[in-house]
Design an enzyme around this catalytic site. Structure first.
Site, PDB file in Angstrom:
ATOM      1  N   LYS A 280     -10.965  11.118  -8.901  1.00 38.84           N
ATOM      2  CA  LYS A 280      -9.827  11.887  -8.408  1.00 38.84           C
ATOM      3  C   LYS A 280      -9.964  13.412  -8.887  1.00 38.84           C
ATOM      4  O   LYS A 280      -9.478  14.188  -7.943  1.00 38.84           O
ATOM      5  CB  LYS A 280      -8.599  11.237  -9.334  1.00 38.84           C
ATOM      6  CG  LYS A 280      -8.114   9.949  -8.781  1.00 38.84           C
ATOM      7  CD  LYS A 280      -8.089   9.589  -7.086  1.00 38.84           C
ATOM      8  CE  LYS A 280      -7.524   8.363  -6.632  1.00 38.84           C
ATOM      9  NZ  LYS A 280      -7.600   8.100  -5.296  1.00 38.84           N
TER      10      LYS A 280
ATOM     11  N   SER B 172       0.931  -1.053   0.023  1.00 41.01           N
ATOM     12  CA  SER B 172      -0.110  -0.035   0.173  1.00 41.01           C
ATOM     13  C   SER B 172       0.748   1.406   0.193  1.00 41.01           C
ATOM     14  O   SER B 172       2.025   1.282   0.716  1.00 41.01           O
ATOM     15  CB  SER B 172      -1.094   0.062   1.225  1.00 41.01           C
ATOM     16  OG  SER B 172      -1.789  -1.183   1.113  1.00 41.01           O
TER      17      SER B 172
ATOM     18  N   ALA C  45     -14.107   1.603  -6.180  1.00 42.05           N
ATOM     19  CA  ALA C  45     -15.087   1.578  -7.133  1.00 42.05           C
ATOM     20  C   ALA C  45     -15.492   0.198  -7.697  1.00 42.05           C
ATOM     21  O   ALA C  45     -14.705  -0.626  -7.645  1.00 42.05           O
ATOM     22  CB  ALA C  45     -14.854   2.230  -8.431  1.00 42.05           C
TER      23      ALA C  45
ATOM     24  N   VAL D  96     -15.005   3.740   5.858  1.00 39.72           N
ATOM     25  CA  VAL D  96     -15.096   5.238   5.783  1.00 39.72           C
ATOM     26  C   VAL D  96     -16.749   5.497   4.954  1.00 39.72           C
ATOM     27  O   VAL D  96     -16.908   6.697   4.737  1.00 39.72           O
ATOM     28  CB  VAL D  96     -14.025   5.667   5.106  1.00 39.72           C
ATOM     29  CG1 VAL D  96     -12.900   5.620   5.837  1.00 39.72           C
ATOM     30  CG2 VAL D  96     -13.698   5.274   3.738  1.00 39.72           C
TER      31      VAL D  96
ATOM     32  N   TYR E  64      -8.453   4.342 -16.734  1.00 39.25           N
ATOM     33  CA  TYR E  64      -8.815   4.915 -15.390  1.00 39.25           C
ATOM     34  C   TYR E  64     -10.344   5.066 -15.064  1.00 39.25           C
ATOM     35  O   TYR E  64     -10.796   5.278 -13.922  1.00 39.25           O
ATOM     36  CB  TYR E  64      -7.965   5.995 -15.180  1.00 39.25           C
ATOM     37  CG  TYR E  64      -7.397   6.345 -13.651  1.00 39.25           C
ATOM     38  CD1 TYR E  64      -6.986   4.984 -12.835  1.00 39.25           C
ATOM     39  CD2 TYR E  64      -7.812   7.418 -13.031  1.00 39.25           C
ATOM     40  CE1 TYR E  64      -6.746   5.365 -11.476  1.00 39.25           C
ATOM     41  CE2 TYR E  64      -7.530   7.547 -11.678  1.00 39.25           C
ATOM     42  CZ  TYR E  64      -6.852   6.756 -10.967  1.00 39.25           C
ATOM     43  OH  TYR E  64      -6.788   6.622  -9.551  1.00 39.25           O
TER      44      TYR E  64
ATOM     45  N   LEU F 114      -2.950  -3.539  -4.195  1.00 33.72           N
ATOM     46  CA  LEU F 114      -4.342  -4.088  -4.429  1.00 33.72           C
ATOM     47  C   LEU F 114      -5.295  -3.379  -5.071  1.00 33.72           C
ATOM     48  O   LEU F 114      -5.814  -3.742  -6.095  1.00 33.72           O
ATOM     49  CB  LEU F 114      -5.067  -4.526  -2.979  1.00 33.72           C
ATOM     50  CG  LEU F 114      -4.437  -5.578  -2.125  1.00 33.72           C
ATOM     51  CD1 LEU F 114      -4.943  -5.419  -0.729  1.00 33.72           C
ATOM     52  CD2 LEU F 114      -4.657  -6.978  -3.003  1.00 33.72           C
ATOM     53  N   ALA F 115      -5.550  -2.034  -4.727  1.00 37.36           N
ATOM     54  CA  ALA F 115      -6.559  -1.062  -5.483  1.00 37.36           C
ATOM     55  C   ALA F 115      -6.097  -0.789  -6.876  1.00 37.36           C
ATOM     56  O   ALA F 115      -6.923  -0.862  -7.818  1.00 37.36           O
ATOM     57  CB  ALA F 115      -6.442   0.212  -4.746  1.00 37.36           C
TER      58      ALA F 115
END
Ligand SMILES: NC(=O)c1ccc[n+]([C@@H]2O[C@H](COP(=O)([O-])OP(=O)(O)OC[C@H]3O[C@@H](n4cnc5c(N)ncnc54)[C@H](O)[C@@H]3O)[C@@H](O)[C@H]2O)c1
Length: 267
Positions: A168, A19, A101, A71, A161, A200-201
């Site tokens: 973003k 991360s 997402a 969150v 993306y 991971l993301a």
């Protein structure tokens, strides 16, 4: 004495040792910070997969405050920051390194993203920064600094993306408006715009495929590391950046300045 000796803060978004937030934790810890982590909660009654992964980063750094916080849930954010207050009293910094997402809504063309997928992506990837910043402000009574993580795909179109680029763009705008809101309280708000790193993301948005493009095109002709993200985020969070707020700091070996494919076509 380190840059963060005597400073305390929270890092949200360490999933494992790859991360970006893990790079930040390592740097801040080396510079003397006292740190707490939040992590995505494990499913009730299920295996403690998330906790086990985050502990692979926390344990070697001697970080013992590691608590779940979804969150997307206001009550969870309130509980988490209540526990932060009990443990730390006040804090000096907050790192938000979280995005999500639904795969179906990010692996399709932006025009095909569903309303539900859009709302989820914006909620977790953008609104959560606002919500966590709001919860952290009462703990930053002596001022402080917050940093989130963004990507160039929010400024310009980066194929693949997709919906996360829209998120973003909103996150970068939120960073600037939060800087405006919190400036009078002595709290600075900035973002690191990182080049691709395999995590991971980022596997969901094809960061692995982008690595070759960056090393071919970027002025520095290489990719970045999460240690470099850690140092740059550390700079923004430290007193070294005491007059910097609302800034989107590119940590991408200069990729964002290119107006042509550069050495990718010249060599
Ligand atoms: N890796 C890259 O190439 C890259 C580049 C630029 C920006 N970023 C950004 O950096 C940030 C961190 O991503 P990463 O690449 O380190 O991947 P990562 O998978 O290690 O981190 C993403 C984190 O978001 C957390 N998360 C997702 N939904 C959550 C929820 N509901 N509640 C709490 N936590 C939740 C995950 O648990 C994970 O810890 C993201 O904002 C990402 O967009 C990544």
């Amino acid at each position: 004495m380190g840059l963060f000796t005597g400073k305390k803060g929270i890092i949200m978004g360490v999933a494992n040792e790859h991360s970006l937030a893990a790079g930040v934790a390592e740097f801040l810890k080396k510079e003397g910070a006292e740190i707490g982590f939040s992590h995505l909660p494990d499913k009730e009654g299920g295996p403690a997969k998330m906790l086990r992964r985050v502990m692979r980063v926390a344990e070697p750094l001697g970080i013992t405050f590691v608590r779940p916080c979804d969150v997307a849930n206001d009550a969870d954010i309130a509980r988490f920051f209540g526990e932060v207050r009990e443990q730390f009293g006040s804090i000096d910094f907050l790192v938000h390194s979280i995005a999500f997402a639904p795969l179906d809504d990010i692996r399709c063309a932006t025009i095909d993203a569903s309303r539900a997928g859009f709302l989820t992506a914006m909620d977790i990837s953008v609104y959560s920064f606002i919500a966590c910043a709001r919860a952290a402000v009462p703990l930053m009574d002596k001022g402080g600094a917050m940093t989130t993580m963004t990507y160039y795909g929010g400024e310009r179109v980066v194929g693949g993306y997709n919906l996360m680029g829209v998120c973003k763009a909103a996150l970068e705008s939120a960073t600037k408006y939060l800087a405006w809101d919190l400036g009078p309280k002595g709290i600075r708000v900035n973002a690191v715009s990182a080049g691709p790193v395999k995590t991971l993301a980022s596997s969901a948005v094809g960061a692995g495929d982008m690595l070759h493009l960056y090393s071919a095109m970027a002025p520095m002709a290489r990719n970045i590391t999460n240690e470099e993200v850690g140092r740059s985020a550390g700079f923004l969070l430290s007193d070294m950046a005491s007059a910097t707020t609302g800034e989107i700091l590119h940590v991408d070996c200069g990729y964002h300045v290119m107006g042509s494919p550069g050495r990718a076509v010249l060599t």
